[in-house]
Write an enzyme that holds these catalytic residues in place. Structure first.
Site, mmCIF file in Angstrom:
data_model
loop_
_atom_site.group_PDB
_atom_site.id
_atom_site.type_symbol
_atom_site.label_atom_id
_atom_site.label_comp_id
_atom_site.label_asym_id
_atom_site.label_seq_id
_atom_site.Cartn_x
_atom_site.Cartn_y
_atom_site.Cartn_z
ATOM 1 N N LYS A 10 0.668 -1.103 0.092
ATOM 2 C CA LYS A 10 0.084 0.034 0.216
ATOM 3 C C LYS A 10 0.793 1.319 0.091
ATOM 4 C CE LYS A 10 -4.007 -2.014 2.151
ATOM 5 N NZ LYS A 10 -5.023 -2.095 3.172
ATOM 6 N N TYR A 50 -12.101 -1.832 -4.090
ATOM 7 C CA TYR A 50 -12.655 -1.665 -2.609
ATOM 8 C C TYR A 50 -14.265 -2.072 -2.589
ATOM 9 C CZ TYR A 50 -8.299 -2.025 0.126
ATOM 10 O OH TYR A 50 -7.042 -2.614 0.707
ATOM 11 N N PHE A 58 -15.447 3.602 6.785
ATOM 12 C CA PHE A 58 -14.097 3.879 6.376
ATOM 13 C C PHE A 58 -14.092 4.008 4.951
ATOM 14 C CE2 PHE A 58 -14.281 -0.762 7.086
ATOM 15 C CZ PHE A 58 -13.688 -1.273 6.083
ATOM 16 N N ARG A 86 -2.464 -14.218 4.184
ATOM 17 C CA ARG A 86 -2.913 -13.215 5.545
ATOM 18 C C ARG A 86 -2.369 -13.664 6.653
ATOM 19 N NH1 ARG A 86 -7.382 -10.057 4.135
ATOM 20 N NH2 ARG A 86 -8.156 -10.359 6.337
ATOM 21 N N THR A 92 -5.581 -6.966 10.425
ATOM 22 C CA THR A 92 -5.929 -5.697 10.142
ATOM 23 C C THR A 92 -5.538 -4.533 10.940
ATOM 24 O OG1 THR A 92 -7.860 -6.656 9.142
ATOM 25 C CG2 THR A 92 -7.898 -4.148 8.935
ATOM 26 N N ARG A 103 2.266 -6.598 9.145
ATOM 27 C CA ARG A 103 1.671 -5.258 9.711
ATOM 28 C C ARG A 103 2.095 -4.815 11.047
ATOM 29 N NH1 ARG A 103 -4.458 -6.991 7.455
ATOM 30 N NH2 ARG A 103 -4.502 -5.528 5.744
ATOM 31 N N ASN A 113 -2.135 0.347 6.661
ATOM 32 C CA ASN A 113 -1.458 -0.817 7.306
ATOM 33 C C ASN A 113 -1.044 -1.692 6.296
ATOM 34 O OD1 ASN A 113 -3.723 -1.912 5.656
ATOM 35 N ND2 ASN A 113 -4.643 -2.733 7.354
ATOM 36 N N HIS A 116 -2.202 -5.394 1.548
ATOM 37 C CA HIS A 116 -3.518 -6.155 1.196
ATOM 38 C C HIS A 116 -3.306 -7.416 0.848
ATOM 39 C CE1 HIS A 116 -7.478 -6.772 -0.479
ATOM 40 N NE2 HIS A 116 -7.015 -7.561 -1.507
ATOM 41 N N GLU A 127 -9.832 -9.750 -7.737
ATOM 42 C CA GLU A 127 -8.695 -9.005 -7.551
ATOM 43 C C GLU A 127 -7.613 -9.116 -8.471
ATOM 44 O OE1 GLU A 127 -7.801 -9.409 -3.083
ATOM 45 O OE2 GLU A 127 -9.675 -8.200 -2.896
HETATM 46 O O1 CDP Z 1 -7.367 -5.603 4.672
HETATM 47 P P1 CDP Z 1 -7.946 -6.551 5.633
HETATM 48 O O2 CDP Z 1 -8.673 -7.597 4.684
HETATM 49 O O3 CDP Z 1 -7.241 -7.071 6.742
HETATM 50 O O4 CDP Z 1 -9.222 -5.787 6.125
HETATM 51 P P2 CDP Z 1 -10.759 -5.247 5.753
HETATM 52 O O5 CDP Z 1 -11.592 -5.348 6.722
HETATM 53 O O6 CDP Z 1 -10.995 -5.958 4.230
HETATM 54 O O7 CDP Z 1 -10.517 -3.781 5.436
HETATM 55 C C1 CDP Z 1 -9.805 -3.441 4.016
HETATM 56 C C2 CDP Z 1 -8.949 -2.150 4.441
HETATM 57 O O8 CDP Z 1 -9.835 -1.081 4.854
HETATM 58 C C3 CDP Z 1 -8.160 -2.415 5.712
HETATM 59 O O9 CDP Z 1 -7.032 -3.285 5.215
HETATM 60 C C4 CDP Z 1 -7.779 -1.071 6.231
HETATM 61 O O10 CDP Z 1 -6.775 -0.331 5.016
HETATM 62 C C5 CDP Z 1 -9.218 -0.324 5.833
HETATM 63 N N1 CDP Z 1 -9.853 -0.366 7.110
HETATM 64 C C6 CDP Z 1 -10.065 0.856 7.723
HETATM 65 O O11 CDP Z 1 -9.382 1.949 7.182
HETATM 66 N N2 CDP Z 1 -10.865 1.087 9.002
HETATM 67 C C7 CDP Z 1 -11.263 -0.217 9.443
HETATM 68 N N3 CDP Z 1 -11.930 -0.008 10.608
HETATM 69 C C8 CDP Z 1 -11.163 -1.298 8.797
HETATM 70 C C9 CDP Z 1 -10.492 -1.365 7.556
HETATM 71 MG MG MG Z 2 -10.407 -7.847 3.045
#
Ligand code: CDP
Ligand code: MG
Length: 138
Positions: A10, A50, A58, A86, A92, A103, A113, A116, A127
């Site tokens: 990222k 996304y 968010f 993962r 996350t 992370r 973070n 991805h 994706e």
């Molecule tokens: O990336 P990951 O699959 O771990 O998390 P996600 O729940 O799919 O969320 C996608 C991305 O959104 C995260 O990696 C963060 O960059 C962002 N995010 C955020 O800004 N605030 C949150 N509460 C949850 C996710």
């Molecule tokens: Mg995700």
């Protein structure tokens, strides 16, 4: 089962000069880089990537963050690649990320973070072709 998964270094991690460090973590775990390139998404493109999160609070901040600078996108291949990536990424929220995960090492906060990774075969199926035609995957 040999799988392919999509990963992104990222904008926060690219700015920190951590592209190589992130890829090193994956390669050291035995995953193979099958495709790799850098690009700078528009906010609209980040929003389409996304799209599953479009109703989340968010979403707007996330699309703005993901378009603030260049990213590195890669396809990783190997046995059980989706779950393994993962695990190597960590949770996350970096506060919950296990020590030694990408992370834990490079993320700033829950949004910025560092990395991805596709969360399922279904999301990898959306994706990977979002960024790479089959002819660019080796
Ligand atoms: O990336 P990951 O699959 O771990 O998390 P996600 O729940 O799919 O969320 C996608 C991305 O959104 C995260 O990696 C963060 O960059 C962002 N995010 C955020 O800004 N605030 C949150 N509460 C949850 C996710
Ligand atoms: Mg995700």
């Amino acid at each position: 089962m040999v799988q392919r998964t999509l990963s992104i270094v990222k904008p926060d991690a690219v700015k920190k000069n951590a592209v190589g460090a992130v890829i090193r973590c994956f390669e050291d775990a035995g995953l193979r880089v099958a495709a790799l390139k850098m690009l700078h998404l528009s906010a609209e493109e980040a929003g389409r990537f996304y799209v599953v999160h479009r109703e989340r609070p968010f979403y707007k901040d996330l699309t703005s963050f993901m378009s603030e600078g260049p990213i590195a996108v890669l396809v990783l291949e190997g046995p059980d690649a989706i779950a393994r990536v993962r695990k190597i990424m960590g949770a996350t929220n970096p506060r919950d990320a296990a020590p030694g995960t990408i992370r834990a090492l490079y993320a700033e906060n829950i949004e910025r973070n560092a990395v991805h990774g596709s969360d399922s075969e279904g999301s990898a199926g959306y994706e990977i072709p979002f960024f790479f035609p089959e002819i660019e995957i080796h």
